[in-house]
Design a protein around this motif. Structure first.
Motif, PDB file in Angstrom:
ATOM      1  N   CYS A  76      36.866  37.199  40.871  1.00  0.00           N
ATOM      2  CA  CYS A  76      37.673  38.182  40.153  1.00  0.00           C
ATOM      3  C   CYS A  76      39.170  37.884  40.269  1.00  0.00           C
ATOM      4  N   PHE A  77      39.886  38.155  39.191  1.00  0.00           N
ATOM      5  CA  PHE A  77      41.338  37.927  39.156  1.00  0.00           C
ATOM      6  C   PHE A  77      42.010  39.057  38.398  1.00  0.00           C
ATOM      7  N   THR A  78      43.225  39.396  38.800  1.00  0.00           N
ATOM      8  CA  THR A  78      44.024  40.282  37.946  1.00  0.00           C
ATOM      9  C   THR A  78      44.581  39.435  36.814  1.00  0.00           C
ATOM     10  N   PHE A  79      45.148  40.105  35.820  1.00  0.00           N
ATOM     11  CA  PHE A  79      45.758  39.368  34.712  1.00  0.00           C
ATOM     12  C   PHE A  79      46.762  38.335  35.233  1.00  0.00           C
ATOM     13  N   GLU A  80      47.628  38.803  36.122  1.00  0.00           N
ATOM     14  CA  GLU A  80      48.676  37.922  36.643  1.00  0.00           C
ATOM     15  C   GLU A  80      48.077  36.729  37.385  1.00  0.00           C
ATOM     16  N   GLU A  81      47.124  37.041  38.258  1.00  0.00           N
ATOM     17  CA  GLU A  81      46.505  35.970  39.050  1.00  0.00           C
ATOM     18  C   GLU A  81      45.842  34.934  38.150  1.00  0.00           C
ATOM     19  N   TYR A  82      45.213  35.433  37.106  1.00  0.00           N
ATOM     20  CA  TYR A  82      44.479  34.497  36.259  1.00  0.00           C
ATOM     21  C   TYR A  82      45.427  33.596  35.470  1.00  0.00           C
ATOM     22  N   LYS A  83      46.491  34.204  35.025  1.00  0.00           N
ATOM     23  CA  LYS A  83      47.484  33.434  34.286  1.00  0.00           C
ATOM     24  C   LYS A  83      48.003  32.276  35.161  1.00  0.00           C
ATOM     25  N   THR A  84      48.313  32.610  36.394  1.00  0.00           N
ATOM     26  CA  THR A  84      48.803  31.585  37.310  1.00  0.00           C
ATOM     27  C   THR A  84      47.760  30.488  37.498  1.00  0.00           C
ATOM     28  N   LEU A  85      46.503  30.919  37.596  1.00  0.00           N
ATOM     29  CA  LEU A  85      45.428  29.961  37.830  1.00  0.00           C
ATOM     30  C   LEU A  85      45.299  28.927  36.708  1.00  0.00           C
ATOM     31  N   ILE A  86      45.390  29.367  35.474  1.00  0.00           N
ATOM     32  CA  ILE A  86      45.082  28.453  34.364  1.00  0.00           C
ATOM     33  C   ILE A  86      46.312  27.835  33.714  1.00  0.00           C
ATOM     34  N   LYS A  87      47.472  28.320  34.064  1.00  0.00           N
ATOM     35  CA  LYS A  87      48.696  27.916  33.383  1.00  0.00           C
ATOM     36  C   LYS A  87      48.841  26.387  33.309  1.00  0.00           C
ATOM     37  N   GLU A  88      48.682  25.777  34.438  1.00  0.00           N
ATOM     38  CA  GLU A  88      48.878  24.348  34.574  1.00  0.00           C
ATOM     39  C   GLU A  88      47.964  23.556  33.628  1.00  0.00           C
ATOM     40  N   ASN A  89      46.705  23.887  33.699  1.00  0.00           N
ATOM     41  CA  ASN A  89      45.704  23.023  33.079  1.00  0.00           C
ATOM     42  C   ASN A  89      45.245  23.478  31.691  1.00  0.00           C
ATOM     43  N   ARG A 147      48.564  51.413  32.320  1.00  0.00           N
ATOM     44  CA  ARG A 147      48.267  51.642  33.741  1.00  0.00           C
ATOM     45  C   ARG A 147      47.209  50.652  34.235  1.00  0.00           C
ATOM     46  N   ALA A 148      46.247  50.394  33.380  1.00  0.00           N
ATOM     47  CA  ALA A 148      45.121  49.555  33.796  1.00  0.00           C
ATOM     48  C   ALA A 148      45.510  48.090  33.968  1.00  0.00           C
ATOM     49  N   GLU A 149      46.546  47.673  33.267  1.00  0.00           N
ATOM     50  CA  GLU A 149      46.994  46.279  33.378  1.00  0.00           C
ATOM     51  C   GLU A 149      47.130  45.823  34.829  1.00  0.00           C
ATOM     52  N   LYS A 150      47.452  46.769  35.690  1.00  0.00           N
ATOM     53  CA  LYS A 150      47.710  46.394  37.082  1.00  0.00           C
ATOM     54  C   LYS A 150      46.442  46.221  37.902  1.00  0.00           C
ATOM     55  N   PHE A 151      45.353  46.815  37.452  1.00  0.00           N
ATOM     56  CA  PHE A 151      44.154  46.702  38.289  1.00  0.00           C
ATOM     57  C   PHE A 151      42.922  46.142  37.572  1.00  0.00           C
ATOM     58  N   VAL A 152      43.018  46.012  36.264  1.00  0.00           N
ATOM     59  CA  VAL A 152      41.840  45.502  35.556  1.00  0.00           C
ATOM     60  C   VAL A 152      41.568  44.059  36.002  1.00  0.00           C
ATOM     61  N   LEU A 153      40.302  43.685  36.022  1.00  0.00           N
ATOM     62  CA  LEU A 153      39.945  42.361  36.528  1.00  0.00           C
ATOM     63  C   LEU A 153      39.298  41.486  35.458  1.00  0.00           C
ATOM     64  N   PHE A 154      39.598  40.199  35.560  1.00  0.00           N
ATOM     65  CA  PHE A 154      38.832  39.191  34.839  1.00  0.00           C
ATOM     66  C   PHE A 154      37.809  38.652  35.819  1.00  0.00           C
ATOM     67  N   LYS A 155      36.598  38.431  35.345  1.00  0.00           N
ATOM     68  CA  LYS A 155      35.618  37.800  36.207  1.00  0.00           C
ATOM     69  C   LYS A 155      35.241  36.485  35.549  1.00  0.00           C
ATOM     70  N   ASN A 156      35.215  35.407  36.319  1.00  0.00           N
ATOM     71  CA  ASN A 156      34.864  34.142  35.681  1.00  0.00           C
ATOM     72  C   ASN A 156      33.374  33.850  35.868  1.00  0.00           C
ATOM     73  N   THR A 157      32.950  32.738  35.311  1.00  0.00           N
ATOM     74  CA  THR A 157      31.521  32.451  35.327  1.00  0.00           C
ATOM     75  C   THR A 157      31.023  32.123  36.734  1.00  0.00           C
ATOM     76  N   GLU A 158      31.949  32.007  37.676  1.00  0.00           N
ATOM     77  CA  GLU A 158      31.521  31.818  39.066  1.00  0.00           C
ATOM     78  C   GLU A 158      31.604  33.122  39.844  1.00  0.00           C
ATOM     79  N   GLN A 159      31.737  34.233  39.113  1.00  0.00           N
ATOM     80  CA  GLN A 159      31.754  35.570  39.719  1.00  0.00           C
ATOM     81  C   GLN A 159      33.005  35.837  40.553  1.00  0.00           C
TER      82      GLN A 159
END
Ligand code: ADP
Length: 685
Positions: A400-413, A386-398
């Motif tokens: 926040c991203f969901t799992f999905e959002e973060y994956k998209t962000l870093i996938k390329e690089n 259940r939490a997979e949908k709302f849990v957040l990653f926070k980066n060192t610049e404060q």
């Protein structure tokens, strides 16, 4: 009339008095809740027309008479006839108590709040117990029952005009504490604070002419309609917060609340709160209070709610939680299982709802929520899903991203040459600042994983995520954090490499339980000349062993910390050092090097000739020659090292560079730090 209570042992009172010794105080809860039950029964009868008289004032009254050494609990409920006393007190209550004793002789403390003792618990603190009662039934005669703790009792008629029951306890000498007003107030507040019928303990007091004076007003100790018993639609956030303060007077307002209300397949009401979390699990625990029909039972709810939910605060009220069983039994009870998974689901739903409807609020509260949510994900598979949908990653610049959002962000690089997605993280933004900067400069994103449970969370996510790895920013030089191509070929010759490695190896400091290995790396000229890293694998093993201990883990715990000192061969300072080293040492080192070369050629040749031969087939002379050669080899290497050491010592910049690298990893301490400071000052003179 006299009678005999049907107990098998002659006198079980001494046993029960010793038994549950530390929990004698529950007697008051049992008697007051009996009084409340009797009152509610009367109200029910009145509402269905079976009782037609005046209900009148239904307040339950508790009083203490210090002189007579009595505590009295009086109600104006249904009362009992003499026959009913026979039936309910002599037979049922006592047999219940006996059964209870039998069952829990060895396991007394395992029973939640010691339910099931009922009326009988009065004998834990009394040398004599008296019941004075008049049934609501028309034409009833009042009855008086007295029992001094022997199976013998006295049951007579008496004069009593008021409907209802008074239980009079003649407190024994061991339990005189209970005759203190403050003690009774404490117990009433603990157990009876939310009973559904008003409970009065004496009169309200007023401060008048420098002293406390009793008023005419009853001192009601309970709130008969606490928030959890009311409809959610009647309540505003402020009401929930107010109730929170009633429960925990010293606490900050909670983040938000969940109102529980289930009718089927079990009954459960309650309000749970997300507290403002300090980053420490232990401080959080044991704040949920468990009630049974508004009677306080316990604040130790382990086994009833999943472990991670014990971090929440609030109240759970359910008559369907079996309370007269041991804890080990509780967990296997099917109702308890249902209750536990229901609460888990509700909590997840609420989080999901806030996330969906008000993401900004959710993010703002994230730091307080994360420990709780991560704990849940680690310990409860359903909650993870259940939490997979709302849990957040926070980066060192404060951010926040969901799992999905973060994956998209870093996938390329951040995909390496094997196609694995690399999640970079730091667990200490201050101490790992230079590594974070280096990674960011390369266009990588760095997560902040500085929570109490994050070591475990990282391992969990690695198992859950497909083709992904978590790599701490200081676990390798930035070029190799995410390997996109094979390592570049070194441009140095073998002897240059040896000379450069030796230059730093000879100057490494001796630190307790820390080992370094030198590695030459072709970084960019603007990267630092030296970088200290610690391999992800070893560091994690050590961290795990620190939090878990035992077995294989403690083996890792005992090992020294291994660090790699990477020398940036492209840095101008390193290039210069190598150049100077070659200039100054070449003359002395070159002949030693060719000597070593000759020696090893001969050693190799001998070894090749001996290959496949048995020990006794090798000529003695050759064996001796081999030993000598090897000795000479070691000795030559030693001489070579001495030359380099001499050079290294003459170059303060070698020590200085090492110390700077140590300093930026927080490893430079004590005497080494003092020396560094002194040396740095000297270079400025
Ligand atoms: P329980 O309350 O669990 O039934 P108890 O031992 O506390 O067990 O009480 C036994 C019975 O005695 C009750 O079920 C009730 O019928 C009767 N009883 C106890 N206290 C009162 C009271 N204050 N007024 C009327 N009946 C009472």
């Amino acid at each position: 009339m006299k009678g005999n209570i049907g107990v098998t042992s002659d006198n079980i009172f001494p046993i029960i008095k010793k038994f549950l010794y530390s929990d004698h105080e529950i007697f008051l809860r049992e008697l007051v809740s009996n009084a409340v039950d009797a009152t509610q029964k009367l109200k029910t009868l009145a509402s269905v027309g079976e009782f037609k008289g005046e209900l009148g004032d239904l307040t339950v009254r508790v009083s203490v008479n210090k002189k007579k050494k009595t505590i009295t609990v009086t109600d104006r409920g249904i009362g009992m006839t003499a026959d009913e006393i026979e039936k309910y007190i002599n037979q049922i209550a006592f047999s219940g108590a006996e059964e209870f004793l039998d069952k829990y002789k060895d396991d007394a403390n395992a029973i939640i709040g010691h339910f099931g003792l009922g009326f009988y618990s009065a004998f834990m603190v009394s040398k004599e117990v008296e019941i004075q009662t008049l049934s609501f039934k028309e034409g009833s005669k009042a009855a008086r029952w007295v029992c001094d703790g022997n199976p013998e009792y006295q049951l007579d008629e008496m004069d009593k005009a008021e409907r209802g029951t008074s239980i009079v306890l003649h407190i024994d000498d061991d339990n005189k504490d209970f005759l203190e007003e403050a003690k009774i107030t404490e117990l009433l507040t603990k157990y009876c604070k939310f009973l559904p019928i008003p409970v009065a303990f004496g009169k309200k007091k007023e401060w008048k002419d420098g002293k406390d004076v009793e008023t005419d007003e009853d001192n009601i100790i309970n709130d008969t309609t606490p928030a959890w018993t009311r409809k959610p639609s009647e309540l505003k956030e402020e009401d929930y917060n107010k109730f929170y303060r009633d429960l925990y007077p010293m606490s900050e307002d909670p983040l938000f609340s969940i109102h529980l209300n289930v009718d089927y397949p079990f009954h459960l009401t309650g309000i749970l709160y997300f507290p403002k979390v300090k980053n420490n699990i232990e401080l959080q625990r044991n704040k949920i209070q468990l009630y049974c029909n508004q009677v306080f039972v316990t604040d130790a709810v382990e086994g009833i709610v999943p472990d991670f939910l014990t971090l929440l605060h609030g109240v759970i009220d359910s008559p369907d939680i079996p309370l007269n069983v041991s804890r080990s039994y509780l967990q296997s009870d099917s109702n308890v299982k249902k209750i536990s998974s229901h609460i888990t689901k509700k909590v997840a739903d609420r989080l999901q709802e806030i996330f969906k409807n008000d993401r900004a609020q959710f993010e703002a509260k994230w730091d307080s929520l994360r420990l709780f949510i991560i704990y849940g994900m680690l310990t409860d598979e359903k909650f993870y899903e259940r939490a997979e949908k709302f849990v957040l990653f926070k980066n060192t610049e404060q951010k926040c991203f969901t799992f999905e959002e973060y994956k998209t962000l870093i996938k390329e690089n951040q995909t390496d040459k094997e196609g694995s997605l690399i999640y970079l993280y730091a667990n200490d933004a201050e101490n790992q600042h230079s590594y974070i900067e280096a990674a960011r400069k390369k266009g990588y994103d760095v997560l902040l994983m500085d929570g109490q449970l994050d070591i475990h969370w990282v391992s969990q996510l690695e198992q859950k995520f497909e083709k992904s790895r978590f790599v701490r920013v200081d676990s390798d030089i930035v070029e190799r954090l995410i390997r996109k191509t094979d390592d570049p070929q070194h441009q140095l010759t073998e002897s240059q490499r040896q000379a450069l490695s030796a230059l730093f190896e000879t100057q490494l400091p001796a630190l307790d339980k820390i080992e370094f290995s030198v590695s030459l790396e072709q970084m960019t000229p603007d990267a630092p000349p030296l970088v200290i890293t610690q391999s992800e694998f070893m560091r994690r093993m050590k961290e795990m062993s620190a939090t878990q201990g035992g077995g294989m883990m403690s083996f890792y715990g005992e090992l020294p910390d291994n660090y790699t000192l990477s020398v940036n061969t492209a840095h101008p300072l390193i290039e210069k050092l190598l150049h100077d080293e070659e200039q100054i040492c070449a003359e002395k080192v070159a002949p030693i090097e060719s000597e070593i070369k000759l020696l090893s050629e001969r050693v190799e040749a001998l070894k090749a000739a001996h290959k496949g031969k048995k020990e006794e087939e090798i000529p003695q002379a050759e064996k001796e020659e081999l030993t000598t050669l090897e000795k000479q080899q070691t000795e030559a290497k030693q001489r070579q090292k001495e030359v380099i050491t001499q050079f290294a010592v003459s170059q303060p910049s070698v020590r200085q560079l090492i110390d700077l690298a140590l300093l930026s990893t927080n490893l430079l301490k004590g005497e080494a730090l003092s020396r560094f400071v002194k040396r740095s000052v000297e270079t400025m003179l």
